[in-house]
Design an enzyme around this catalytic site. Structure first.
Site, mmCIF file in Angstrom:
data_model
loop_
_atom_site.group_PDB
_atom_site.id
_atom_site.type_symbol
_atom_site.label_atom_id
_atom_site.label_comp_id
_atom_site.label_asym_id
_atom_site.label_seq_id
_atom_site.Cartn_x
_atom_site.Cartn_y
_atom_site.Cartn_z
ATOM 1 N N HIS A 94 0.834 -1.203 0.000
ATOM 2 C CA HIS A 94 0.000 0.000 0.000
ATOM 3 C C HIS A 94 0.878 1.266 0.000
ATOM 4 O O HIS A 94 0.734 2.144 -0.860
ATOM 5 C CB HIS A 94 -0.900 -0.023 1.244
ATOM 6 C CG HIS A 94 -1.836 1.135 1.348
ATOM 7 N ND1 HIS A 94 -3.156 1.066 0.992
ATOM 8 C CD2 HIS A 94 -1.638 2.416 1.773
ATOM 9 C CE1 HIS A 94 -3.739 2.241 1.185
ATOM 10 N NE2 HIS A 94 -2.832 3.082 1.670
ATOM 11 N N GLU A 95 1.803 1.326 0.932
ATOM 12 C CA GLU A 95 2.655 2.523 1.030
ATOM 13 C C GLU A 95 3.604 2.622 -0.161
ATOM 14 O O GLU A 95 3.914 3.724 -0.622
ATOM 15 C CB GLU A 95 3.425 2.536 2.351
ATOM 16 C CG GLU A 95 2.554 2.492 3.619
ATOM 17 C CD GLU A 95 1.455 3.538 3.670
ATOM 18 O OE1 GLU A 95 1.610 4.602 3.031
ATOM 19 O OE2 GLU A 95 0.423 3.294 4.345
ATOM 20 N N HIS A 107 1.805 4.447 -2.830
ATOM 21 C CA HIS A 107 1.926 5.901 -2.657
ATOM 22 C C HIS A 107 3.309 6.378 -3.112
ATOM 23 O O HIS A 107 3.458 7.418 -3.759
ATOM 24 C CB HIS A 107 1.756 6.276 -1.171
ATOM 25 C CG HIS A 107 0.337 6.270 -0.679
ATOM 26 N ND1 HIS A 107 -0.644 7.056 -1.234
ATOM 27 C CD2 HIS A 107 -0.259 5.597 0.339
ATOM 28 C CE1 HIS A 107 -1.798 6.853 -0.582
ATOM 29 N NE2 HIS A 107 -1.587 5.968 0.377
#
Lengths: 523, 523
Positions: free
Chosen positions: A283-284, A287
């Site tokens: 997820h990160e 980003h």
């Protein structure tokens, strides 16, 4: 005479150009200084969440507030406004999507917003935010809503006060939403969420009627360093550049950008649950791929970051879910994971593992929720927040309202406030409002961008089947990442996908994937 | 009438006090803002040296320069000067050693210094410093003095230019020395160093005539995590508070203060040399004990740091050498070290280990030098730097001058510039000057403070024999640490030891310790 006149004109034009160049250089210099202070503030935040010793907290809150105050002072400097005024005609002569025109346009919008907010408010909200956050870190484990009640009341007041600086508005939440997801309004989100909800509720019900998936294989004992190594390995494989980033541990995973060459991610590890760190890293890293993919020309300007909270979240969710929870991904990476954890996963097939990481379950905690029910958590928070801001719900009645809504939407009642209305930091770190809609917008857009990429370049599907993500990464870089904040979110979506934001691709994605996983008919 | 008059007087006096209080509050507020920006700059530096990914360097240098520039702007704000003027009479009425009088006095001195230096110089020197440092990190391993020559020439020019802002001076190095060791002058240091040199040279010669100590036991294979654990264990035992600090790895060990509650140390580890990290941890922990011991009332003011480079170094050297290289220390801690490294140290007696960690040897590298020869390295650098600043030595002739002086002082000629005049960062990180004398002042003062402590409290010796350092730590906190920058270095030395700085205790310490270690006669 003609020649002399045209020389004079050329001279004026040269002087004009020089003056525009000087002004543009000064504008960039001022914005760079603001960017540097913001980056220093981001490092203070990263360090706070990773390595800062316990007793550093008090001074750190003050140091962060000092930087915020300086950033605000410099952001509302009347000289900045005069420069932007002077450059307006120049911007008008440039192509709308040129870097300089975009810079002047976005800097102008930021300036107009910033000057509406008094410095005194910024300092007060920043100081309050730190105090409230510190109180929450103690109150949540203690299940102590009574302590947080006055903080939350102040958070609501601060949210309303902030909105007041932007009056008139159609809805009090509009300025707060616009701050995170530019161009969005309460009305637009309510209608978007209503349509999504209408499709999601039957899907969740249909899944609930099926036999539950067994996800026992995710729960065992998984050595922390091995988990981190594997997480970093897959993050690199999807394109996260570790010469321009790093991974550290924290309580609440996040991604932060200190410069184009320094985009960091964090994770939390649970040795009894292999999904925790693995999917938070993906997820990160999603980003981070966005931030690392912004054109280097935009670095140090207000254009050098993501277009909005929702667009940013679309990238974390795309890489976490569309890529990282896909069967093709695990066909490729599961053998490596089995080699690392032979005792725990040696006897588990890739299909069982795939089913386990996609188990749908009504649950209490947003951050643990699956792809399907996650949006119900968001909608509930969005609605309750709106009720608080509009004065229909009093803070003292929030715990009860939370329980009622959980019962209605997810059929569960939290046993306490710790796992109820105290669970998210968003309401306890300063002014409330505008903090939740981006998650669901992100889910919707993740599927829309993914769909557009697959349609635009059929080779992407073949690469994914082979465990390669270069073409997908490249498409996203070309159509989303490189632009940073040059375009408004809706403009960016239009450019990349050829249409407005739409829930269609997201619903198709969910229906296909979960229809198959849960063998659903007629959804 | 009398009563009315006295009420009027009381009213005036109250208004005056209020006004003084308001002014003092504004002064502290301004200084706190400067302190917060400096702390943010310190964190940028710590992160650069510990965790920053490679590609973050460019933006980081710029971000640091932006903070330096802002600090300078705020430090020379004419409003600050006016406040200090207005508070002067108030300071005069307070006891000289009160916190407020000290604050006004020190802030005034800082202000007077800062306003002499143009902002343009600060920005230029900061930008140059980063570029030069980056060039040096590549040029030193490549043994490339030619590349560094123009940088060093610029460094000399910048040093001379800085001095020029403080003209007239007795010696061009005076303003640079005063910047690090307030109150010291070139003349004072030359005479101090001459006296020390006169005593050291025969001591070094006498030791060189003795059979060398075998320090083979320090060189083996010592697992890194175990080294770090043990280093942290002894650092805690001498009083380093890890709730207000932490240890990380870096290339060049240092201690940095981010706030009173956050004083960090760093070390470098060599798995083939157990002394490297162990003594660098004790050294940096000594600096940290000083910073952690400053009265919390002084936090966030210019008084909340060490008195000078030399006084600071006295504490790192006291804990590293007087404590950490003492036989009593190892009688207590050596069994624990043997348990950690049984294969490497199980057969080595504590006396052999003690002798090994105190081996005196003429060597090329300052940072590896023993206690006795270390000062010869410093004096040589101090003299060469003075020659450069005074124009007696040209940069192009430095490598040759370095070799000659090494031959004369230490009987060694470096095979290349990497281990010659390129070895220290001090000359390649910006303006040169004032960077070296503090090390030898620190050595001198370490013995003087230690001597004073032992004389003042005989219990200290008993505690040390039992492996306890609480009373020593307490004495240093009471007589040195708590005051921060309230007193000038010479005043602090006078208060703590009852006399001026003197080389007596240091020479006695060296003669006793090394006389015994090397069985010297008549020294």
């Amino acid at each position: 005479m003609g020649a002399r006149k045209s020389r004079a004109e050329a001279g004026r034009s040269l002087r004009h150009r020089q003056s525009v160049e000087t002004q543009l250089a000064e504008l960039k210099h001022r914005l760079l200084e603001i960017g540097d202070l913001n980056a220093a503030g981001a490092l203070l935040g990263w360090d706070h969440a990773t390595y800062m010793p316990k007793c550093g907290a008090g001074a750190r809150a003050r140091q962060s507030a000092t930087l915020s105050k300086l950033v605000h002072e410099k952001s509302v400097d009347p000289q900045l406004g005069k420069l932007l005024d002077a450059l307006e005609p120049h911007a008008g002569r440039l192509p709308q999507d040129s870097d300089d025109a975009s810079l002047i346009r976005v800097a102008r919008r930021d300036f107009e917003k910033a000057i509406k907010v008094p410095a005194e408010y910024v300092a007060r909200a920043s100081a309050f935010g730190s105090t409230s956050y510190d109180a929450w870190t103690r109150a949540r484990p203690a299940n102590d809503f009574a302590t947080m009640r006055p903080f939350l009341e102040m958070g609501v007041d601060l949210g309303r006060e902030y909105a007041g600086f932007f009056a008139p508005y159609a809805n009090i939440a509009d300025p707060l939403i616009d701050g995170a997801d530019e161009g969005m309004t309460t009305a637009a989100i309510c209608s978007l969420f209503a349509a999504l909800r209408e499709a999601l509720v039957p899907l969740v019900r249909a899944i609930a009627e099926q036999p539950p998936i067994d996800d026992g294989c995710l729960h065992g004992t998984f050595n922390e360093p091995a988990q981190l190594d594997f997480g970093l390995f897959v993050a690199k494989r999807i394109g996260y550049d570790l010469e321009r980033g790093r991974l550290d541990k924290t309580h609440h995973p996040f991604c932060t950008t200190l410069s184009a060459g320094d985009v960091r991610i964090t994770t939390r590890v649970d040795e009894r649950d292999i999904g925790q760190s693995l999917f938070s890293i993906l997820h990160e890293a999603g980003h981070a791929l966005y931030e690392q993919g912004i054109s280097s020309i935009l670095e140090g300007t207000p254009l050098g970051s993501g277009a909005s909270a929702g667009v940013h979240e679309s990238q974390s969710r795309l890489w976490e879910n569309m890529v990282g929870r896909d069967l093709a991904f695990w066909h490729h990476f599961y053998p490596a994971l089995q080699r690392i954890f032979p005792d725990q996963l040696g006897g588990v097939t890739v299909e069982s593992f795939y089913r386990a990481i996609n188990k749908v379950e009504q649950s209490l905690i947003r951050t643990d929720a699956d792809e399907v029910t996650y949006n119900l958590h968001i909608m509930m928070r969005f609605d309750l927040e709106l009720d608080l801001l509009e004065g229909r719900l009093r803070v003292k009645d929030l715990p009860e309202a939370w329980r009622e809504r959980m019962q209605a939407d997810l059929g569960l009642v939290p046993p306490d406030d710790r796992d109820g209305c105290l669970q998210d930091v968003h309401w306890y770190g300063g002014a409330i409002g505008g903090g939740f809609q981006g998650y669901t917008i992100g889910n919707i857009l993740s599927a829309q961008f993914f769909d557009a990429a697959l349609k635009a370049d059929p080779e992407i599907s073949h690469e994914i089947a082979a465990g390669e993500y270069r073409r997908l990464h490249q498409w996203l870089r070309t159509h989303v990442y490189q632009y940073g904040r040059k375009f408004k979110p809706n403009e960016l979506v239009e450019r990349a996908t050829g249409g407005e934001m739409s829930i269609g691709p997201y619903l198709s994605y969910l229906r296909n994937k979960y229809g198959e996983l849960y063998r659903l008919q007629n959804i």
